[in-house]
Motif scaffolding. Structure first.
Motif, mmCIF file in Angstrom:
data_model
loop_
_atom_site.group_PDB
_atom_site.id
_atom_site.type_symbol
_atom_site.label_atom_id
_atom_site.label_comp_id
_atom_site.label_asym_id
_atom_site.label_seq_id
_atom_site.Cartn_x
_atom_site.Cartn_y
_atom_site.Cartn_z
ATOM 1 N N SER A 88 -43.837 6.028 35.456
ATOM 2 C CA SER A 88 -42.829 5.074 34.937
ATOM 3 C C SER A 88 -43.577 4.219 33.909
ATOM 4 O O SER A 88 -44.068 3.579 33.188
ATOM 5 C CB SER A 88 -41.864 4.398 35.712
ATOM 6 N N VAL A 89 -44.924 3.870 34.778
ATOM 7 C CA VAL A 89 -46.367 2.873 34.748
ATOM 8 C C VAL A 89 -46.954 3.654 33.592
ATOM 9 O O VAL A 89 -47.020 2.748 32.687
ATOM 10 C CB VAL A 89 -46.504 2.660 36.148
ATOM 11 N N PHE A 90 -47.169 4.875 33.685
ATOM 12 C CA PHE A 90 -47.689 5.103 32.087
ATOM 13 C C PHE A 90 -47.315 5.403 31.269
ATOM 14 O O PHE A 90 -47.445 5.202 30.201
ATOM 15 C CB PHE A 90 -48.343 6.345 33.044
ATOM 16 N N SER A 91 -45.606 5.558 31.098
ATOM 17 C CA SER A 91 -44.209 5.166 30.367
ATOM 18 C C SER A 91 -44.432 3.884 29.717
ATOM 19 O O SER A 91 -45.099 3.888 28.385
ATOM 20 C CB SER A 91 -43.144 5.937 30.620
ATOM 21 N N ARG A 92 -44.253 3.074 30.811
ATOM 22 C CA ARG A 92 -44.893 1.585 29.575
ATOM 23 C C ARG A 92 -45.744 1.805 29.633
ATOM 24 O O ARG A 92 -46.206 0.858 28.803
ATOM 25 C CB ARG A 92 -44.404 0.824 31.090
ATOM 26 N N LEU A 93 -47.105 2.030 30.103
ATOM 27 C CA LEU A 93 -48.788 1.969 28.895
ATOM 28 C C LEU A 93 -48.476 2.500 27.714
ATOM 29 O O LEU A 93 -49.169 1.796 26.528
ATOM 30 C CB LEU A 93 -49.760 2.557 30.550
ATOM 31 N N TRP A 94 -47.601 3.566 28.068
ATOM 32 C CA TRP A 94 -47.882 4.672 26.588
ATOM 33 C C TRP A 94 -46.893 3.364 25.701
ATOM 34 O O TRP A 94 -47.269 3.713 24.318
ATOM 35 C CB TRP A 94 -47.287 5.665 26.435
ATOM 36 N N GLU A 95 -45.491 3.587 26.250
ATOM 37 C CA GLU A 95 -45.233 2.220 25.145
ATOM 38 C C GLU A 95 -45.483 1.384 24.245
ATOM 39 O O GLU A 95 -45.518 0.671 23.194
ATOM 40 C CB GLU A 95 -43.683 2.426 25.485
ATOM 41 N N LYS A 96 -46.689 0.821 25.281
ATOM 42 C CA LYS A 96 -46.490 -0.972 25.176
ATOM 43 C C LYS A 96 -48.288 -1.214 25.088
ATOM 44 O O LYS A 96 -49.219 -1.565 25.354
ATOM 45 C CB LYS A 96 -46.633 -2.076 25.964
ATOM 46 N N LYS A 97 -49.549 0.254 24.410
ATOM 47 C CA LYS A 97 -50.450 0.589 24.447
ATOM 48 C C LYS A 97 -51.088 -0.853 23.384
ATOM 49 O O LYS A 97 -51.969 -0.742 23.358
ATOM 50 C CB LYS A 97 -50.233 1.971 23.735
ATOM 51 N N ASP A 98 -49.723 -0.791 22.512
ATOM 52 C CA ASP A 98 -50.975 -2.198 21.374
ATOM 53 C C ASP A 98 -50.829 -3.533 21.927
ATOM 54 O O ASP A 98 -51.385 -4.041 20.978
ATOM 55 C CB ASP A 98 -50.148 -1.547 20.360
ATOM 56 N N GLU A 99 -49.694 -3.358 22.944
ATOM 57 C CA GLU A 99 -49.284 -4.362 23.484
ATOM 58 C C GLU A 99 -50.132 -5.041 24.860
ATOM 59 O O GLU A 99 -51.344 -6.025 24.633
ATOM 60 C CB GLU A 99 -48.023 -5.308 24.023
ATOM 61 N N ILE A 100 -50.768 -3.884 25.041
ATOM 62 C CA ILE A 100 -51.392 -4.284 26.612
ATOM 63 C C ILE A 100 -52.823 -4.055 26.527
ATOM 64 O O ILE A 100 -53.576 -3.016 25.951
ATOM 65 C CB ILE A 100 -50.737 -3.391 27.982
ATOM 66 N N LYS A 101 -53.805 -5.227 26.209
ATOM 67 C CA LYS A 101 -55.360 -4.963 26.665
ATOM 68 C C LYS A 101 -55.222 -5.364 28.289
ATOM 69 O O LYS A 101 -55.617 -6.596 28.422
ATOM 70 C CB LYS A 101 -55.584 -6.718 25.332
ATOM 71 N N LEU A 114 -34.251 13.912 26.129
ATOM 72 C CA LEU A 114 -33.889 12.855 25.066
ATOM 73 C C LEU A 114 -34.645 12.581 24.278
ATOM 74 O O LEU A 114 -34.250 12.395 23.368
ATOM 75 C CB LEU A 114 -32.219 12.211 25.898
ATOM 76 N N GLY A 115 -35.943 12.448 24.026
ATOM 77 C CA GLY A 115 -36.676 12.343 23.432
ATOM 78 C C GLY A 115 -36.872 10.744 23.382
ATOM 79 O O GLY A 115 -36.669 9.728 22.160
ATOM 80 N N ILE A 116 -35.996 9.548 24.059
ATOM 81 C CA ILE A 116 -35.929 8.584 24.226
ATOM 82 C C ILE A 116 -36.604 7.261 25.490
ATOM 83 O O ILE A 116 -37.436 9.044 26.232
ATOM 84 C CB ILE A 116 -34.402 8.022 24.247
ATOM 85 N N SER A 117 -37.014 6.076 25.277
ATOM 86 C CA SER A 117 -37.898 5.795 26.206
ATOM 87 C C SER A 117 -36.962 6.044 27.720
ATOM 88 O O SER A 117 -35.711 6.055 27.822
ATOM 89 C CB SER A 117 -38.210 4.439 26.129
ATOM 90 N N ILE A 118 -37.579 5.062 28.476
ATOM 91 C CA ILE A 118 -36.988 5.255 29.800
ATOM 92 C C ILE A 118 -36.327 3.689 29.729
ATOM 93 O O ILE A 118 -35.013 3.624 30.089
ATOM 94 C CB ILE A 118 -38.616 5.143 31.363
ATOM 95 N N LYS A 119 -36.815 3.436 29.465
ATOM 96 C CA LYS A 119 -36.272 1.515 28.974
ATOM 97 C C LYS A 119 -34.851 1.712 28.030
ATOM 98 O O LYS A 119 -33.657 1.093 28.842
ATOM 99 C CB LYS A 119 -36.997 0.270 28.079
ATOM 100 N N THR A 120 -35.252 2.624 26.875
ATOM 101 C CA THR A 120 -33.790 2.852 26.694
ATOM 102 C C THR A 120 -32.279 3.911 26.962
ATOM 103 O O THR A 120 -31.268 3.226 27.783
ATOM 104 C CB THR A 120 -34.201 3.978 25.455
ATOM 105 N N VAL A 121 -33.300 4.709 28.747
ATOM 106 C CA VAL A 121 -31.683 5.012 29.356
ATOM 107 C C VAL A 121 -31.713 3.625 30.642
ATOM 108 O O VAL A 121 -30.782 4.113 30.693
ATOM 109 C CB VAL A 121 -33.513 6.100 30.585
ATOM 110 N N GLU A 122 -32.469 2.945 30.453
ATOM 111 C CA GLU A 122 -32.303 1.703 31.359
ATOM 112 C C GLU A 122 -30.824 0.986 31.242
ATOM 113 O O GLU A 122 -29.719 0.494 31.343
ATOM 114 C CB GLU A 122 -33.157 1.107 31.796
ATOM 115 N N VAL A 123 -30.666 0.552 29.367
ATOM 116 C CA VAL A 123 -30.046 -0.234 28.678
ATOM 117 C C VAL A 123 -29.345 0.763 28.588
ATOM 118 O O VAL A 123 -27.426 0.682 28.605
ATOM 119 C CB VAL A 123 -30.749 0.055 27.200
#
Length: 180
Positions: free
Chosen positions: A34-47, A139-148
């Protein structure tokens, strides 16, 4: 930020760290994933301006606490149900109980109200007992989408049939061995 190299160099240590907190192999892997998935999803935002390790350890710690809280919540509901069932029942209590067929019809009715993707995610989580990360990958979706989707499904279900029937269904799954 090269996430692949960070993953390769930190995964094993983060997994062991999560395992010391959670004491469960699958939950530890899910926390790190989950941590790496979020890191990947927000790679452009997280510095990350400091050491990536400290950021990752803090993230795994927080994710592990979330998993523990979810476990405790499930345990609390299970305990509440079993406590209520062991209390002395009134002689007329069974007169108002729903039959298995009626409960089945209500569940089918509620499931029909769910949007298609929402229904798929719910069934994979609750019936197939898959983790959010597994569902997201499948399903090829993000974990956040699964949570939603899960949040939406549970909201619809609670509204339609109430918390009591949801608890009955969970107990049935515990009895049948569907939920660990």
């Amino acid at each position: 930020m090269d996430i692949r190299s960070i993953y390769i160099s930190h995964y094993d240590k983060l997994y062991r760290y999560a395992f010391t907190i959670l004491r469960d192999d699958d939950d530890a892997r899910d926390a790190v994933q989950s941590v790496f998935s979020r890191l990947w999803e927000k790679k452009d935002e997280i510095k990350i301006t400091t050491d990536a390790g400290s950021y990752l350890y803090r993230s795994v710690y927080n994710e592990s606490l979330n998993i523990i809280a979810a476990r405790q919540n499930r345990g609390k509901h299970h305990k509440q149900y079993t406590t209520e069932n062991h209390e002395e029942e009134a002689p007329y209590a069974h007169e108002h109980a729903l039959s298995d067929d009626e409960i089945g019809r209500r569940i089918e009715s509620v499931m029909a109200q769910l949007p298609p993707q929402c229904k798929i995610v719910f069934l994979k989580s609750r019936i197939e007992d898959k983790k959010y990360a597994e569902i997201a990958a499948e399903l090829g979706i993000s974990i956040k989408t699964v949570e939603v989707h899960m949040g939406k499904a549970l909201k619809i279900i609670r509204k339609a049939i109430g918390v009591f029937v949801v608890i009955l269904c969970l107990v049935a799954y515990y009895r049948e061995g569907f939920v660990k």
